[in-house]
Every structure is written in C-alpha cells, then in structure tokens.
Design a protein around this motif. Structure first.
Motif, PDB file in Angstrom:
ATOM      1  N   VAL A  27       1.872  -3.686  -6.324  1.00  0.00           N
ATOM      2  CA  VAL A  27       1.077  -2.638  -6.941  1.00  0.00           C
ATOM      3  C   VAL A  27      -0.040  -3.279  -7.762  1.00  0.00           C
ATOM      4  O   VAL A  27       0.209  -4.162  -8.579  1.00  0.00           O
ATOM      5  CB  VAL A  27       1.960  -1.750  -7.850  1.00  0.00           C
ATOM      6  N   VAL A  56      -1.988   2.112 -10.612  1.00  0.00           N
ATOM      7  CA  VAL A  56      -1.268   3.370 -10.437  1.00  0.00           C
ATOM      8  C   VAL A  56      -2.000   4.438 -11.238  1.00  0.00           C
ATOM      9  O   VAL A  56      -2.304   4.234 -12.414  1.00  0.00           O
ATOM     10  CB  VAL A  56       0.188   3.280 -10.966  1.00  0.00           C
ATOM     11  N   LYS A 114      -1.330   8.441 -11.967  1.00  0.00           N
ATOM     12  CA  LYS A 114      -0.412   9.558 -11.757  1.00  0.00           C
ATOM     13  C   LYS A 114      -1.060  10.856 -12.217  1.00  0.00           C
ATOM     14  O   LYS A 114      -1.706  10.885 -13.259  1.00  0.00           O
ATOM     15  CB  LYS A 114       0.886   9.324 -12.524  1.00  0.00           C
ATOM     16  N   VAL A 137      -1.510   4.994  -5.630  1.00  0.00           N
ATOM     17  CA  VAL A 137      -1.049   3.632  -5.883  1.00  0.00           C
ATOM     18  C   VAL A 137      -1.834   2.694  -4.972  1.00  0.00           C
ATOM     19  O   VAL A 137      -1.808   2.842  -3.752  1.00  0.00           O
ATOM     20  CB  VAL A 137       0.466   3.496  -5.593  1.00  0.00           C
ATOM     21  N   LEU A 142       6.687   2.793 -11.627  1.00  0.00           N
ATOM     22  CA  LEU A 142       5.741   1.864 -11.002  1.00  0.00           C
ATOM     23  C   LEU A 142       4.717   1.351 -12.006  1.00  0.00           C
ATOM     24  O   LEU A 142       4.111   2.134 -12.737  1.00  0.00           O
ATOM     25  CB  LEU A 142       5.000   2.537  -9.842  1.00  0.00           C
ATOM     26  N   THR A 187       1.770  -2.217 -12.562  1.00  0.00           N
ATOM     27  CA  THR A 187       1.077  -3.326 -11.914  1.00  0.00           C
ATOM     28  C   THR A 187       2.044  -4.488 -11.712  1.00  0.00           C
ATOM     29  O   THR A 187       2.782  -4.861 -12.614  1.00  0.00           O
ATOM     30  CB  THR A 187      -0.120  -3.784 -12.771  1.00  0.00           C
TER      31      THR A 187
END
Length: 100
Positions: A30, A33, A35, A42, A73, A75
């Motif tokens: 990742v 992210v 959200k 992602v 999730l 980095t």
C-alpha cells in the motif's frame, strides 16, 4: 458431493495492466489510502513500475469484518487485491475494481 474447484486467478504486474473481463490478482504494498463513506481508494505498488495502480474497494456487499480490515490499511501494508481492471474515471489510465 464434490468439492468446489478452487478459482485460479491470473496474477498480473501493474506495468502490464490492461482492461479485462476476468478477475485478476495484484500483490504489492500500500502506497496511499483514501477512505470515504461508501468506498476506499488504495494505491498498490508491486515494484514493476514507479507508479502503482489504484484499487477501488466498495463497501457495499462486504461484511463488517472486511470493513474493519480495510480500516487497518496503512502505507507499507502488503496486500492482495482481486478484481477486474477497468478504464479509470480519474487521472490514471486504469484501476482495479475490487471484488476482494
């Protein structure tokens, strides 16, 4: 009764991504992210190119446990994303419309 045959997925590198009607698997790390209420974006980098591929994770149709995993999730997490590669509606050329 017969056991269900395991689904065999084609694993692709982000550098080779092209739109497809079949599910593929992308494995990587990742990078970012973002959200929102109904979905998450992602960016996953598998090391095949300097840029990653955006994966769109819709929240509708998934259980609370899966939503909780998406909330974790960050980095650097390693992930496997399964879905179809589609033309992007954003600035990148392609993205993965995730199914899991």
């Amino acid at each position: 009764s017969t056991a269900a045959e395991p689904q065999i997925l084609k694993r692709i590198k982000t550098v080779d991504a092209t739109p497809s009607d079949e599910d593929v698997a992308i494995k990587g790390w990742v990078r970012t992210v973002r959200k929102q209420k109904t979905l998450a974006f992602v960016e996953v980098n598998d090391g095949s190119s300097l840029s990653g591929i955006q994966c769109v994770l819709p929240f509708d149709g998934i259980d609370e446990a899966s939503k909780a995993e998406i909330d974790k999730l960050t980095t650097g997490c390693s992930v496997e994303v399964v879905g179809r590669i589609v033309e992007s509606q954003g600035k990148q050329k392609f993205e993965v419309s995730s199914s899991s």
